[in-house]
Design a protein around this motif. Structure first.
Motif, short mmCIF file in Angstrom:
data_model
loop_
_atom_site.label_atom_id
_atom_site.label_comp_id
_atom_site.label_asym_id
_atom_site.label_seq_id
_atom_site.Cartn_x
_atom_site.Cartn_y
_atom_site.Cartn_z
N SER A 91 0.56 -1.03 -0.42
CA SER A 91 -0.02 0.02 -0.29
C SER A 91 1.08 1.55 0.09
N GLY A 92 2.43 1.12 -0.02
CA GLY A 92 2.92 1.88 -0.47
C GLY A 92 3.47 3.21 1.03
N GLU A 93 2.74 1.86 2.19
CA GLU A 93 3.31 2.45 3.14
C GLU A 93 4.88 2.00 3.61
N ALA A 94 5.56 2.61 4.81
CA ALA A 94 6.70 2.50 5.25
C ALA A 94 6.79 0.33 5.67
N PHE A 95 7.32 -0.51 5.23
CA PHE A 95 7.15 -1.36 6.19
C PHE A 95 8.71 -2.01 6.80
N PHE A 96 10.04 -1.64 6.29
CA PHE A 96 11.53 -2.13 7.36
C PHE A 96 12.17 -0.77 6.50
N LEU A 97 12.74 -0.58 6.92
CA LEU A 97 14.44 0.37 7.13
C LEU A 97 15.20 -0.62 7.51
N ILE A 98 16.44 -0.40 6.67
CA ILE A 98 17.54 -0.98 6.89
C ILE A 98 19.31 0.19 7.10
N GLU A 99 19.17 -0.15 7.56
CA GLU A 99 20.98 0.89 7.89
C GLU A 99 22.19 -0.18 7.48
N CYS A 100 23.01 0.11 6.91
CA CYS A 100 24.08 -0.89 6.69
C CYS A 100 25.47 -0.33 6.71
N LYS A 101 25.92 -0.97 7.41
CA LYS A 101 27.43 -0.57 8.20
C LYS A 101 28.36 -0.95 6.66
N ALA A 102 29.79 -0.86 6.95
CA ALA A 102 30.92 -2.15 6.04
C ALA A 102 31.22 -3.28 7.93
N PRO A 103 31.33 -3.76 6.78
CA PRO A 103 32.24 -5.38 7.82
C PRO A 103 32.68 -4.65 9.21
N ASP A 104 33.18 -4.24 8.64
CA ASP A 104 34.29 -4.05 10.34
C ASP A 104 33.79 -3.02 11.05
N VAL A 105 32.13 -2.11 10.76
CA VAL A 105 32.05 -1.66 12.34
C VAL A 105 31.47 -2.11 12.42
N LYS A 106 31.86 -2.16 14.00
CA LYS A 106 30.99 -2.54 14.68
C LYS A 106 29.62 -2.31 15.34
N LEU A 107 28.52 -3.20 15.58
CA LEU A 107 27.16 -3.37 15.82
C LEU A 107 27.30 -2.65 17.35
N CYS A 128 16.37 -2.62 10.94
CA CYS A 128 17.55 -3.02 11.07
C CYS A 128 18.37 -2.39 10.94
N ILE A 129 19.55 -3.30 11.10
CA ILE A 129 21.52 -2.53 11.35
C ILE A 129 21.83 -3.78 11.25
N SER A 130 22.71 -3.86 9.49
CA SER A 130 23.64 -4.49 9.50
C SER A 130 25.34 -4.44 9.02
N ASN A 131 25.50 -5.27 9.40
CA ASN A 131 27.54 -4.47 8.74
C ASN A 131 27.52 -6.55 7.83
N GLY A 132 26.56 -6.59 7.24
CA GLY A 132 26.46 -8.14 6.67
C GLY A 132 27.18 -9.22 7.02
N ARG A 133 27.58 -9.12 8.56
CA ARG A 133 28.12 -10.11 9.41
C ARG A 133 27.56 -10.84 10.30
N MET A 134 26.43 -9.30 10.60
CA MET A 134 25.87 -9.85 12.02
C MET A 134 24.39 -8.88 12.11
N HIS A 135 23.14 -8.91 11.87
CA HIS A 135 21.81 -8.35 11.76
C HIS A 135 21.12 -8.44 12.96
N PHE A 136 20.85 -7.11 13.73
CA PHE A 136 19.74 -6.98 14.50
C PHE A 136 18.72 -6.71 13.94
N CYS A 137 17.39 -7.27 13.99
CA CYS A 137 16.25 -6.76 13.67
C CYS A 137 14.98 -6.62 14.47
N LEU A 138 14.70 -5.64 14.66
CA LEU A 138 13.88 -4.78 15.12
C LEU A 138 12.29 -4.74 15.20
N GLU A 139 11.69 -5.16 15.61
CA GLU A 139 9.92 -4.70 15.92
C GLU A 139 9.30 -3.94 16.41
N ARG A 140 8.82 -2.65 15.67
CA ARG A 140 8.40 -1.64 16.48
C ARG A 140 7.24 -2.00 17.15
#
Length: 157
Positions: A91-107, A128-140
């Motif tokens: 329906s065009g509403e925000a569903f999933f927002l992801i912030e990407c970091k480089a693999p060497d950035v600690k989450l 979600c926040i991800s550096n490709g190695r780890m993904h922290f997904c959260l539900e609001r």
């Protein structure tokens, strides 16, 4: 020192590997073709992660590529910021927002707070926040706005 592509390919991500259209441009810089934006982008470690996540969402989780928006501006406290990946629902509403970091950035708490602050603009039910190695997904939680961690990327329906 290894060149950038060899270096990035040697980093083990917690995402499936995908064949990417990469070419060396002028001044020895590498560019990757982005299938969502349909253009070549400068290959950086963060872009490497972003492209892997995009491929994973579209190829493995059946997210429609047409509902994925990348690196668009947003205002936060009168500051101009950019989100990495925003998936819209049908329906065009925000569903999933992801912030990407480089693999060497600690989450850490600070990086998680960044995506939470960005989501104040969108009110997406999943972030979600991800550096490709780890993904922290959260539900609001829609009423309270509080987040709880989930163990996977959300299923797109």
């Amino acid at each position: 020192m290894k060149d950038l592509v060899q270096h990035l390919a040697s980093i083990e991500l917690n995402l499936p590997a995908y064949p990417m259209d990469i070419e060396k441009g002028e001044q020895g810089k590498y560019y990757v073709f982005d299938p969502i934006r349909k253009k070549k982008l400068l290959l950086t470690p963060e872009e490497w992660v972003r492209q892997h996540i995009i491929h994973y969402l579209v190829k493995n989780m059946n997210y429609p590529g047409s509902l994925i928006s990348l690196e668009k501006g947003l205002k936060y406290n009168a500051l101009q910021k950019r989100f990495d990946i925003l998936v819209l629902d049908r329906s065009g509403e925000a569903f999933f927002l992801i912030e990407c970091k480089a693999p060497d950035v600690k989450l850490n708490q600070k990086t998680v707070e960044q995506v939470c602050l960005y989501n104040n603009n969108f009110k997406a039910p999943f972030i979600c926040i991800s550096n490709g190695r780890m993904h922290f997904c959260l539900e609001r939680e829609p009423i309270t706005g509080k987040y709880s961690q989930i163990s996977h990327f959300p299923i797109f329906e």
